[in-house]
Structures are given as structure tokens and as C-alpha cells.
Design a protein around this motif. Structure first.
Motif, PDB file in Angstrom:
ATOM      1  N   ASN A 155      -5.939  -1.757   0.119  1.00 18.04           N
ATOM      2  CA  ASN A 155      -4.856  -2.346   0.889  1.00 18.04           C
ATOM      3  C   ASN A 155      -5.236  -3.752   1.354  1.00 18.04           C
ATOM      4  O   ASN A 155      -5.897  -3.928   2.378  1.00 18.04           O
ATOM      5  CB  ASN A 155      -4.538  -1.446   2.081  1.00 18.04           C
ATOM      6  N   LEU A 156      -4.791  -4.761   0.601  1.00 19.64           N
ATOM      7  CA  LEU A 156      -5.085  -6.149   0.969  1.00 19.64           C
ATOM      8  C   LEU A 156      -4.462  -6.522   2.302  1.00 19.64           C
ATOM      9  O   LEU A 156      -5.010  -7.340   3.031  1.00 19.64           O
ATOM     10  CB  LEU A 156      -4.602  -7.102  -0.124  1.00 19.64           C
ATOM     11  N   ALA A 157      -3.331  -5.927   2.645  1.00 20.88           N
ATOM     12  CA  ALA A 157      -2.681  -6.230   3.930  1.00 20.88           C
ATOM     13  C   ALA A 157      -3.543  -5.784   5.101  1.00 20.88           C
ATOM     14  O   ALA A 157      -3.512  -6.399   6.166  1.00 20.88           O
ATOM     15  CB  ALA A 157      -1.302  -5.579   3.990  1.00 20.88           C
ATOM     16  N   ALA A 158      -4.328  -4.728   4.925  1.00 22.39           N
ATOM     17  CA  ALA A 158      -5.229  -4.277   5.993  1.00 22.39           C
ATOM     18  C   ALA A 158      -6.467  -5.164   6.074  1.00 22.39           C
ATOM     19  O   ALA A 158      -7.020  -5.372   7.147  1.00 22.39           O
ATOM     20  CB  ALA A 158      -5.645  -2.830   5.766  1.00 22.39           C
ATOM     21  N   ILE A 159      -6.881  -5.692   4.942  1.00 22.12           N
ATOM     22  CA  ILE A 159      -8.070  -6.557   4.912  1.00 22.12           C
ATOM     23  C   ILE A 159      -7.718  -7.961   5.386  1.00 22.12           C
ATOM     24  O   ILE A 159      -8.455  -8.583   6.144  1.00 22.12           O
ATOM     25  CB  ILE A 159      -8.663  -6.594   3.487  1.00 22.12           C
ATOM     26  N   HIS A 160      -6.577  -8.479   4.955  1.00 22.37           N
ATOM     27  CA  HIS A 160      -6.065  -9.797   5.352  1.00 22.37           C
ATOM     28  C   HIS A 160      -4.640  -9.621   5.861  1.00 22.37           C
ATOM     29  O   HIS A 160      -3.683  -9.909   5.149  1.00 22.37           O
ATOM     30  CB  HIS A 160      -6.068 -10.762   4.157  1.00 22.37           C
ATOM     31  N   GLN A 191     -12.293  -9.243   0.124  1.00 15.73           N
ATOM     32  CA  GLN A 191     -12.148 -10.075   1.299  1.00 15.73           C
ATOM     33  C   GLN A 191     -12.025 -11.555   0.943  1.00 15.73           C
ATOM     34  O   GLN A 191     -11.532 -12.345   1.714  1.00 15.73           O
ATOM     35  CB  GLN A 191     -13.318  -9.842   2.244  1.00 15.73           C
ATOM     36  N   GLN A 192     -12.451 -11.933  -0.268  1.00 14.73           N
ATOM     37  CA  GLN A 192     -12.355 -13.330  -0.692  1.00 14.73           C
ATOM     38  C   GLN A 192     -10.991 -13.658  -1.272  1.00 14.73           C
ATOM     39  O   GLN A 192     -10.648 -14.808  -1.409  1.00 14.73           O
ATOM     40  CB  GLN A 192     -13.438 -13.641  -1.718  1.00 14.73           C
ATOM     41  N   PHE A 209       0.810  -1.218   0.000  1.00 18.03           N
ATOM     42  CA  PHE A 209       0.000   0.000   0.000  1.00 18.03           C
ATOM     43  C   PHE A 209       0.845   1.270   0.000  1.00 18.03           C
ATOM     44  O   PHE A 209       0.742   2.101  -0.907  1.00 18.03           O
ATOM     45  CB  PHE A 209      -0.923  -0.058   1.223  1.00 18.03           C
ATOM     46  N   GLU A 210       1.702   1.435   1.010  1.00 11.58           N
ATOM     47  CA  GLU A 210       2.503   2.653   1.122  1.00 11.58           C
ATOM     48  C   GLU A 210       3.470   2.804  -0.045  1.00 11.58           C
ATOM     49  O   GLU A 210       3.670   3.900  -0.561  1.00 11.58           O
ATOM     50  CB  GLU A 210       3.271   2.695   2.457  1.00 11.58           C
ATOM     51  N   GLU A 211       4.073   1.683  -0.473  1.00 16.20           N
ATOM     52  CA  GLU A 211       4.998   1.733  -1.614  1.00 16.20           C
ATOM     53  C   GLU A 211       4.281   2.169  -2.889  1.00 16.20           C
ATOM     54  O   GLU A 211       4.829   2.944  -3.684  1.00 16.20           O
ATOM     55  CB  GLU A 211       5.627   0.366  -1.852  1.00 16.20           C
TER      56      GLU A 211
END
Length: 195
Positions: A56-61, A193-194, A18-20
Motif C-alpha cells: 500500500n503506497l498510500a500508507a507508506i507515502h 519508500q523511494q 489498496f482496498e480496491e
């Protein structure tokens, strides 16, 4: 008669960096962040309210799994196209529906009223119309309305089309009240989320 979009609007990416990603698009495009929370960021490089968005997938998973880290989980989520008017957006909806093509999600994001479609390969696209003119969309995306409800409220395109054809002004359809509940989101975030 099929209504065509008037311009390409934006692209949304799913990312685990995300940040990158935000920093890269700021550097490469001279983009500025219009809105950011831990899950979503919206950036632009011109007077459009946003040209890029990042989920941001890292925040979701946060822990990641083989499934959430697989190839294809990151990358383009959807591309968006703008229509000239609410009437064009809704009449296009009616024309496509008559041909057996329907949106899987209709949501008023606050700054846009949007219909999401999926092609035969399941590439996703958003057909949208701005809720405001000029700098008002930029003011909305940077303001309290976005913070209170960054996703939006679902709407029924059949109801909107009926109201429009009955003479309701387009402006009445484009205004979203920020106190309305957040969409249960049958499409976009459920999909994230999936993965």
C-alpha cells in the motif's frame, strides 16, 4: 548444474488503491485474504499460502508526490518462483554467483526463505523455498508469527550453504524464530519508500 524452480509462486503489486485492489482480486479470482495490515496484504485462490501480495503506497507515502504518483511507481514489484528444496535454492545461488549474478536481498520471511534478484532491466524476482510443508505455511501466514514480523529476518546465503554442505539438516535452516529482529530491509521496502 543450474537448479530450476518447480513452480511460479506469486506476484507482488505496488498500489495506491489498496482496498480496491484487494476487492477486485477477491471478486475476479475468488481469492481470500490470508494476512493484512495497513501496508501489506497477502491473498490466495488455492492451497498456496499466497498468490498475490499488495504493498500500500498510500500508507507508506500518504500525501503522495509527483514522484510517488508517477507512472511506474505502481504496478508489479516482483514475481516469485519456488524451488523444491533449500538445497536447490542454495546450490542455485552458488551457481549463479559463480556466473556473476548475486541476490540483492536474502530474507527469511517466516513462511519462506527468499533470495531477491534483479535482471538487467531491473525487473525484480524472488527465488524461494517454503519453510513448512502442507498447510503449515497457511497456518503461519494467518498466525501470530506473521503479525509479529511480517517482513522477516535477513540471512547470509554463504553461511547457510556452508552449514548445508557440512551436513546440517535443511529443516534447521528453514525454521525462523519469531522473536528475532525485523530485517533492516536493504531492498524491498526501501525501494517502496523511494517511489
Amino acid at each position: 548444474m543450474l537448479r530450476k524452480p518447480i513452480k511460479f509462486a506469486h506476484v507482488v503489486y505496488r498500489t495506491r488503491r489498496f482496498e480496491e485492489m484487494i476487492a477486485w482480486y477477491e471478486t475476479v479470482f475468488g481469492a481470500t485474504v490470508q494476512y493484512e495490515n495497513p501496508v501489506l496484504a497477502f491473498l490466495t485462490y488455492d492451497d498456496e499460502h499466497h498468490r498475490f501480495a499488495f504493498a500500500n503506497l498510500a500508507a507508506i507515502h500518504p500525501l503522495g508526490t509527483a514522484e510517488t504518483d508517477r507512472r511506474g511507481a505502481v504496478g508489479v514489484d516482483h514475481v516469485a518462483y519456488s524451488y523444491a528444496s533449500t538445497r536447490d535454492l542454495l546450490e542455485n545461488y552458488a551457481e549463479l554467483k559463480a556466473k556473476g549474478i548475486s541476490p540483492y536481498w536474502c530474507v527469511h520471511h517466516g513462511l519462506t526463505a527468499s533470495m531477491y534478484y534483479s535482471d538487467p532491466d531491473e525487473n525484480q524476482m524472488e527465488f524461494q523455498v517454503d519453510a513448512f510443508s502442507g498447510d503449515a505455511c497457511n497456518a503461519f501466514i494467518r498466525g501470530d508469527g506473521m503479525e509479529l514480523n511480517p517482513v522477516g529476518v535477513e540471512f547470509d546465503p554463504e553461511e547457510w550453504l556452508a552449514r548445508l554442505r557440512a551436513g546440517a539438516p535443511e529443516a534447521d535452516l528453514r525454521v525462523r524464530k519469531v522473536h528475532e529482529p525485523v530485517s533492516p530491509i536493504r531492498g524491498y521496502l526501501d525501494t517502496l519508500q523511494q517511489v
